[in-house]
Design a protein around this motif. Structure first.
Motif, PDB file in Angstrom:
ATOM      1  N   TYR A  25       4.874  47.052  84.957  1.00  0.00           N
ATOM      2  CA  TYR A  25       4.588  46.532  83.620  1.00  0.00           C
ATOM      3  C   TYR A  25       5.638  47.013  82.619  1.00  0.00           C
ATOM      4  CZ  TYR A  25       2.034  45.705  79.264  1.00  0.00           C
ATOM      5  OH  TYR A  25       1.664  45.300  78.006  1.00  0.00           O
ATOM      6  N   ALA A  26       6.006  48.300  82.704  1.00  0.00           N
ATOM      7  CA  ALA A  26       7.054  48.826  81.826  1.00  0.00           C
ATOM      8  C   ALA A  26       8.382  48.135  82.107  1.00  0.00           C
ATOM      9  CB  ALA A  26       7.178  50.335  82.009  1.00  0.00           C
ATOM     10  N   PHE A  31      12.649  44.005  80.913  1.00  0.00           N
ATOM     11  CA  PHE A  31      13.337  42.822  81.441  1.00  0.00           C
ATOM     12  C   PHE A  31      13.130  41.606  80.551  1.00  0.00           C
ATOM     13  CE2 PHE A  31      12.960  38.922  84.028  1.00  0.00           C
ATOM     14  CZ  PHE A  31      14.274  38.812  84.464  1.00  0.00           C
ATOM     15  N   THR A  32      11.888  41.346  80.168  1.00  0.00           N
ATOM     16  CA  THR A  32      11.613  40.140  79.379  1.00  0.00           C
ATOM     17  C   THR A  32      12.117  40.279  77.942  1.00  0.00           C
ATOM     18  OG1 THR A  32       9.354  40.953  78.918  1.00  0.00           O
ATOM     19  CG2 THR A  32       9.652  39.446  80.783  1.00  0.00           C
ATOM     20  N   THR A  33      12.181  41.488  77.423  1.00  0.00           N
ATOM     21  CA  THR A  33      12.756  41.692  76.093  1.00  0.00           C
ATOM     22  C   THR A  33      14.246  41.387  76.100  1.00  0.00           C
ATOM     23  OG1 THR A  33      11.113  43.382  75.519  1.00  0.00           O
ATOM     24  CG2 THR A  33      13.166  43.400  74.269  1.00  0.00           C
ATOM     25  N   ILE A  40       4.646  38.999  82.374  1.00  0.00           N
ATOM     26  CA  ILE A  40       3.434  38.936  83.195  1.00  0.00           C
ATOM     27  C   ILE A  40       2.405  39.880  82.578  1.00  0.00           C
ATOM     28  CG2 ILE A  40       2.464  39.461  85.465  1.00  0.00           C
ATOM     29  CD1 ILE A  40       5.214  38.684  86.628  1.00  0.00           C
ATOM     30  N   GLN A  41       1.216  39.378  82.384  1.00  0.00           N
ATOM     31  CA  GLN A  41       0.180  40.181  81.726  1.00  0.00           C
ATOM     32  C   GLN A  41      -0.331  41.280  82.664  1.00  0.00           C
ATOM     33  OE1 GLN A  41      -0.649  39.829  78.394  1.00  0.00           O
ATOM     34  NE2 GLN A  41       1.167  38.529  78.617  1.00  0.00           N
ATOM     35  N   SER A 101      21.269  44.438  79.338  1.00  0.00           N
ATOM     36  CA  SER A 101      20.793  43.625  80.466  1.00  0.00           C
ATOM     37  C   SER A 101      21.658  43.797  81.715  1.00  0.00           C
ATOM     38  CB  SER A 101      20.728  42.155  80.063  1.00  0.00           C
ATOM     39  OG  SER A 101      21.995  41.694  79.622  1.00  0.00           O
ATOM     40  N   ARG A 102      22.948  44.050  81.543  1.00  0.00           N
ATOM     41  CA  ARG A 102      23.839  44.205  82.696  1.00  0.00           C
ATOM     42  C   ARG A 102      23.507  45.449  83.520  1.00  0.00           C
ATOM     43  NH1 ARG A 102      27.718  48.034  81.357  1.00  0.00           N
ATOM     44  NH2 ARG A 102      27.879  48.524  79.131  1.00  0.00           N
TER      45      ARG A 102
END
Length: 239
Positions: A25-26, A31-33, A40-41, A101-102
């Protein structure tokens, strides 16, 4: 076939408290930020724990290298706390530049849920490899027996030092695994924690004895990028 291989640093008791899902989750929050993908919830219980989120860089043939670590000693709801501190430790740890991100495919994420807080009887009343330490101590000029030994924090200034413009107290912490990983004994860990707290003068026995120490334990788990990718794809997330 189990999605997650056994974590050699995690006991069965740890696994019942801190799970791979907390790490995923962390990781997903970071990743999504960075990628603007859909998160994913969480499916785990939204219990409350003091917690720390640690990011390390995995280096082939070497020990992982710290990339960010920040947490909170106040109990946090896990859904909010893990997502918040995943980003704080990635972007706001003043010791490091922001994670980009890299770097994602070189990272591992460790979650520590803190338990069993106790007031220690002295700065030596804890066990390396078992306890984390949280220390607080006053500025040495406030110790009558140490006034003549403590260097002035304003010695290079033309101003006359006064008790009113001194930092009155210092504090720092080390998670349970740190002293063991660094090969420190208790004195070495305490002295490092004193320096980490911001004291740059000579460390005396009087300073050590002035410490108020809380010891604690942690239930921890660690996952790497490959495990996270497998989890995300298994839960319908895109990469």
């Amino acid at each position: 076939m189990s999605l997650i291989p056994p974590n050699p640093t995690t006991s069965e008791e740890d696994f019942q408290v801190c799970t791979p899902e907390h790490c995923f989750y962390a990781f997903d929050t970071l990743f999504t930020t960075l990628t603007k993908k859909k998160a994913i919830q969480p499916k785990f219980a939204d219990e409350k724990f003091p917690l720390f989120v640690t990011w390390n860089v995995r280096c082939p043939g070497k020990q992982p290298r710290l990339r960010g670590c920040i947490g909170n000693f106040e109990a946090q709801p896990l859904h909010e706390g893990l997502s918040e501190y995943a980003l704080i430790s990635a972007f706001q740890d003043h010791r490091f530049r922001k994670i980009e991100s890299r770097e994602l495919d070189s990272l591992e994420c460790s979650i520590s849920l803190l338990t069993d807080f106790e007031d220690a009887s002295s700065y030596l009343d804890w066990t390396v490899g078992v306890h984390g330490i949280q220390i607080t101590f006053p500025h040495p000029s406030f110790l009558a027996s140490d006034r003549s030994e403590a260097p002035s924090p304003l010695s290079s200034s033309s101003s006359i030092p006064t008790r009113s413009n001194l930092k009155h107290s210092f504090s720092s912490t080390y998670l349970p695994q740190v002293a063991e990983e660094q090969g420190w004994n208790k004195i070495e860990a305490i002295d490092s924690a004193i320096q980490k707290a911001g004291w740059n003068g000579r460390i005396t026995e009087d300073i050590r004895r002035s410490i108020r120490l809380r010891r604690y334990q942690s239930k921890a788990y660690t996952v790497g990028w490959d495990e996270y990718v497998e989890w995300r794809e298994a839960n319908g997330g895109s990469m």
